[in-house]
Design an enzyme around this catalytic site. Structure first.
Site, PDB file in Angstrom:
ATOM      1  N   GLU A  30     -10.714  13.689 -16.844  1.00  0.00           N
ATOM      2  CA  GLU A  30     -11.508  14.798 -17.361  1.00  0.00           C
ATOM      3  C   GLU A  30     -10.768  15.619 -18.432  1.00  0.00           C
ATOM      4  O   GLU A  30     -11.366  16.024 -19.425  1.00  0.00           O
ATOM      5  CB  GLU A  30     -11.891  15.694 -16.187  1.00  0.00           C
ATOM      6  CG  GLU A  30     -13.216  16.387 -16.385  1.00  0.00           C
ATOM      7  CD  GLU A  30     -13.264  17.731 -15.698  1.00  0.00           C
ATOM      8  OE1 GLU A  30     -12.373  18.030 -14.889  1.00  0.00           O
ATOM      9  OE2 GLU A  30     -14.200  18.488 -16.001  1.00  0.00           O
ATOM     10  N   THR A  48      -8.754   7.426 -13.719  1.00  0.00           N
ATOM     11  CA  THR A  48      -8.197   8.383 -12.767  1.00  0.00           C
ATOM     12  C   THR A  48      -8.119   7.732 -11.395  1.00  0.00           C
ATOM     13  O   THR A  48      -9.106   7.158 -10.925  1.00  0.00           O
ATOM     14  CB  THR A  48      -9.004   9.693 -12.631  1.00  0.00           C
ATOM     15  OG1 THR A  48      -8.535  10.396 -11.468  1.00  0.00           O
ATOM     16  CG2 THR A  48     -10.501   9.489 -12.479  1.00  0.00           C
ATOM     17  N   ILE A  49      -6.956   7.834 -10.765  1.00  0.00           N
ATOM     18  CA  ILE A  49      -6.865   7.278  -9.416  1.00  0.00           C
ATOM     19  C   ILE A  49      -7.668   8.123  -8.438  1.00  0.00           C
ATOM     20  O   ILE A  49      -7.968   7.690  -7.335  1.00  0.00           O
ATOM     21  CB  ILE A  49      -5.404   7.131  -8.912  1.00  0.00           C
ATOM     22  CG1 ILE A  49      -4.732   8.492  -8.725  1.00  0.00           C
ATOM     23  CG2 ILE A  49      -4.592   6.236  -9.806  1.00  0.00           C
ATOM     24  CD1 ILE A  49      -3.508   8.422  -7.804  1.00  0.00           C
ATOM     25  N   ASP A  50      -8.003   9.360  -8.842  1.00  0.00           N
ATOM     26  CA  ASP A  50      -8.714  10.267  -7.924  1.00  0.00           C
ATOM     27  C   ASP A  50     -10.167   9.847  -7.702  1.00  0.00           C
ATOM     28  O   ASP A  50     -10.795  10.282  -6.741  1.00  0.00           O
ATOM     29  CB  ASP A  50      -8.683  11.700  -8.464  1.00  0.00           C
ATOM     30  CG  ASP A  50      -7.255  12.195  -8.668  1.00  0.00           C
ATOM     31  OD1 ASP A  50      -6.344  11.621  -8.046  1.00  0.00           O
ATOM     32  OD2 ASP A  50      -7.049  13.140  -9.450  1.00  0.00           O
ATOM     33  N   ARG A  66       4.340   6.439  17.942  1.00  0.00           N
ATOM     34  CA  ARG A  66       4.320   7.676  17.157  1.00  0.00           C
ATOM     35  C   ARG A  66       3.009   7.898  16.435  1.00  0.00           C
ATOM     36  O   ARG A  66       2.309   6.937  16.116  1.00  0.00           O
ATOM     37  CB  ARG A  66       5.398   7.604  16.066  1.00  0.00           C
ATOM     38  CG  ARG A  66       6.733   8.001  16.537  1.00  0.00           C
ATOM     39  CD  ARG A  66       7.745   7.816  15.424  1.00  0.00           C
ATOM     40  NE  ARG A  66       9.029   8.286  15.897  1.00  0.00           N
ATOM     41  CZ  ARG A  66      10.187   7.845  15.451  1.00  0.00           C
ATOM     42  NH1 ARG A  66      10.224   6.922  14.514  1.00  0.00           N
ATOM     43  NH2 ARG A  66      11.307   8.335  15.927  1.00  0.00           N
ATOM     44  N   MET A  77      -2.812  11.165  -2.660  1.00  0.00           N
ATOM     45  CA  MET A  77      -3.180  12.028  -3.792  1.00  0.00           C
ATOM     46  C   MET A  77      -4.702  12.183  -3.810  1.00  0.00           C
ATOM     47  O   MET A  77      -5.369  11.868  -2.823  1.00  0.00           O
ATOM     48  CB  MET A  77      -2.690  11.410  -5.095  1.00  0.00           C
ATOM     49  CG  MET A  77      -1.203  11.570  -5.331  1.00  0.00           C
ATOM     50  SD  MET A  77      -0.758  10.935  -6.972  1.00  0.00           S
ATOM     51  CE  MET A  77       0.853  11.672  -7.172  1.00  0.00           C
ATOM     52  N   ARG A 129       5.506  11.790  12.788  1.00  0.00           N
ATOM     53  CA  ARG A 129       6.244  11.749  11.517  1.00  0.00           C
ATOM     54  C   ARG A 129       5.232  11.797  10.384  1.00  0.00           C
ATOM     55  O   ARG A 129       4.055  11.510  10.598  1.00  0.00           O
ATOM     56  CB  ARG A 129       7.037  10.438  11.383  1.00  0.00           C
ATOM     57  CG  ARG A 129       8.106  10.234  12.414  1.00  0.00           C
ATOM     58  CD  ARG A 129       9.309  11.134  12.155  1.00  0.00           C
ATOM     59  NE  ARG A 129      10.425  10.816  13.029  1.00  0.00           N
ATOM     60  CZ  ARG A 129      10.579  11.296  14.256  1.00  0.00           C
ATOM     61  NH1 ARG A 129       9.686  12.125  14.764  1.00  0.00           N
ATOM     62  NH2 ARG A 129      11.646  10.962  14.981  1.00  0.00           N
ATOM     63  N   HIS A 134       3.749   9.420  -5.880  1.00  0.00           N
ATOM     64  CA  HIS A 134       3.562   8.615  -7.093  1.00  0.00           C
ATOM     65  C   HIS A 134       3.642   7.107  -6.859  1.00  0.00           C
ATOM     66  O   HIS A 134       3.370   6.338  -7.781  1.00  0.00           O
ATOM     67  CB  HIS A 134       4.548   9.070  -8.174  1.00  0.00           C
ATOM     68  CG  HIS A 134       4.259  10.471  -8.617  1.00  0.00           C
ATOM     69  ND1 HIS A 134       4.635  11.553  -7.864  1.00  0.00           N
ATOM     70  CD2 HIS A 134       3.575  10.947  -9.681  1.00  0.00           C
ATOM     71  CE1 HIS A 134       4.211  12.657  -8.464  1.00  0.00           C
ATOM     72  NE2 HIS A 134       3.569  12.313  -9.555  1.00  0.00           N
ATOM     73  N   GLN A 165       1.504   5.691  -5.379  1.00  0.00           N
ATOM     74  CA  GLN A 165       0.085   5.312  -5.545  1.00  0.00           C
ATOM     75  C   GLN A 165      -0.278   5.031  -6.999  1.00  0.00           C
ATOM     76  O   GLN A 165      -1.331   4.479  -7.287  1.00  0.00           O
ATOM     77  CB  GLN A 165      -0.814   6.442  -5.036  1.00  0.00           C
ATOM     78  CG  GLN A 165      -0.725   6.628  -3.544  1.00  0.00           C
ATOM     79  CD  GLN A 165      -1.196   8.016  -3.122  1.00  0.00           C
ATOM     80  OE1 GLN A 165      -2.307   8.185  -2.690  1.00  0.00           O
ATOM     81  NE2 GLN A 165      -0.325   9.012  -3.254  1.00  0.00           N
TER      82      GLN A 165
HETATM   83  O1  F6P Z   1      -4.914  13.095 -11.215  1.00  0.00           O
HETATM   84  C1  F6P Z   1      -4.042  12.115 -10.789  1.00  0.00           C
HETATM   85  C2  F6P Z   1      -2.969  12.677  -9.904  1.00  0.00           C
HETATM   86  O2  F6P Z   1      -2.171  11.596  -9.440  1.00  0.00           O
HETATM   87  C3  F6P Z   1      -3.472  13.521  -8.724  1.00  0.00           C
HETATM   88  O3  F6P Z   1      -3.964  12.752  -7.663  1.00  0.00           O
HETATM   89  C4  F6P Z   1      -2.244  14.320  -8.405  1.00  0.00           C
HETATM   90  O4  F6P Z   1      -2.567  15.534  -7.766  1.00  0.00           O
HETATM   91  C5  F6P Z   1      -1.637  14.569  -9.752  1.00  0.00           C
HETATM   92  O5  F6P Z   1      -2.130  13.559 -10.621  1.00  0.00           O
HETATM   93  C6  F6P Z   1      -0.124  14.542  -9.754  1.00  0.00           C
HETATM   94  O6  F6P Z   1       0.312  14.848 -11.031  1.00  0.00           O
HETATM   95  P1  F6P Z   1       1.815  14.698 -11.544  1.00  0.00           P
HETATM   96  O7  F6P Z   1       2.030  13.257 -11.913  1.00  0.00           O
HETATM   97  O8  F6P Z   1       1.848  15.584 -12.739  1.00  0.00           O
HETATM   98  O9  F6P Z   1       2.710  15.107 -10.432  1.00  0.00           O
END
Ligand code: F6P
Length: 366
Positions: free
Chosen positions: A122, A144-146, A181, A188, A285, A291, A293
């Site tokens: 976005e 976007t991975i989101d 556990r 993310m 735990r 990252h 991901q």
């Molecule tokens: O928008 C992608 C994303 O990986 C989000 O899921 C996460 O909150 C953010 O970016 C993390 O950003 P940065 O790489 O700046 O830590």
């Protein structure tokens, strides 16, 4: 000869290099070129909008630092690799605290750029839309991975990230089982629960917590305690970084805002894990996938979608469909106006996809 500039902005992810490759290959394809009235050259911009703002077009050293001319040979193997070989940034040239849009426009003109292909979410696409309104030809590719971009059913990076979540949870299960556990796994996703929900569903997590449905600690513990004494001696709890307790705000890493006004979310898994241990007596735990991901090589789906999105972006340039984003809707590649993609997030529809009793994916579909 028309010059296409291409850049990647925002968080990196697998699939970006594939999209860059396929824009380049399609634009320079000699067979396709025969039937076109225009010829193209492709200029990679390093580090997203930052590169286009900071380059000094009159200085050869600066051009070398910020620009990367692309040809078929250079991008030949790129689709196999994760990250972005052009680099990325979260620079916002329209940030009112540091307005650099005049410089951006001047550079676009000086570099003789005819069209910009912006690959991003976005924020990156928002800049492309503002440029479009100022008369610059832009085309967007969703990334976007989101999974929260509206106007498209798929954005690059999501599938690879879900696969990583699944693989990591598969690994955690063996150690969780050996030690009896609870493992709390933080994904993310910012304000959208798609990564946690789909990652949790495909890995069979017992509990999934998403931002769209604030949870209660007592209910979470109750669900875990229901398993006490049963054959299953461990549980996986997947929590989205943007999830929150009823009546409370998200957990943030710090108070800082990025160039687009976002705060860095995270830390909820540690809190939940501590509470579980205290309230249920289960050993617990937590793991923050962070990252990981966004790392590694693209999944098959991300390679395929990167290829199709890249090809579609060049089709849009040929058809002069500017100010739009390539999209994937109901199984077909199409496009939507950038304007429709902005100022809105695609969030999980709780009624449709989330079981508020079990804190998990819904068990009715039709
Ligand atoms: O928008 C992608 C994303 O990986 C989000 O899921 C996460 O909150 C953010 O970016 C993390 O950003 P940065 O790489 O700046 O830590």
């Amino acid at each position: 000869m028309k010059k296409i500039a291409i850049l990647t902005g925002g968080g990196d992810c697998p699939g970006l290099n594939g999209a860059i490759k396929w824009v380049t290959k399609t634009a320079l394809d000699p067979l396709l070129a025969k039937d076109r009235s225009v010829q193209f050259e492709v200029l990679g911009i390093r580090d997203g909008w930052k590169g286009l703002v900071e380059v000094d077009p009159d200085d050869p050293k600066s051009r070398e630092e910020h620009l990367k001319p692309l040809d078929e040979e250079r991008v030949r193997t790129w689709d196999r690799y994760g990250g972005t070989n052009l680099g990325t940034s979260r620079t916002n040239p329209f940030n009112l605290k540091n307005e650099r849009s005049a410089r951006l426009l001047e550079n676009i003109e000086k570099l003789g750029i005819d069209v910009i292909v912006a690959i991003g979410g976005e924020d990156t696409l928002g800049v492309a839309y503002k440029l479009h309104r100022l008369g610059i030809r832009t085309v967007g590719i969703p990334k976007t991975i989101d999974g929260d971009l509206v106007g498209t059913d798929y954005s690059l990076g999501f599938d690879s990230a879900v696969n990583i979540i699944m693989e990591e949870i598969d690994r955690l299960r063996t150690t969780a089982g050996s030690h009896n556990r609870i493992f709390v796994v933080e994904t993310m996703g910012r304000h959208a629960g798609w990564l946690a929900l789909e990652g949790g569903e495909c890995s069979g997590a017992y509990i999934i917590l998403i931002p769209e449905y604030p949870f209660e600690m007592d209910r979470l513990c109750e669900l875990l305690l229901e398993r006490k004494g049963r054959e299953i001696q461990y549980s996986i709890v997947v929590v989205s970084e943007g999830a929150r307790l009823g009546g409370k705000k998200e957990f943030c890493k710090d108070e800082k805002l990025d160039d687009f006004g976002h705060r860095s979310l995270g830390g909820i898994a540690a809190y939940i894990s501590g509470e579980i241990q205290e309230k249920t007596g289960f050993d617990s735990r937590y793991v923050i996938l962070s990252h990981l991901q966004r790392g590694g090589t693209p999944s098959a789906r991300d390679r395929l979608m990167a290829r199709r999105f890249g090809i579609a972006a060049v089709d849009m340039i040929i058809n002069e469909d500017f100010g739009r984003m390539v999209s994937y809707v109901h199984g077909e590649i199409s496009s939507v106006p950038l304007k429709e993609v902005l100022n809105n997030l695609k969030l999980v529809d709780v009624d449709k996809y989330y079981d508020i009793e079990r804190y998990n994916g819904k068990r009715t579909i039709l």
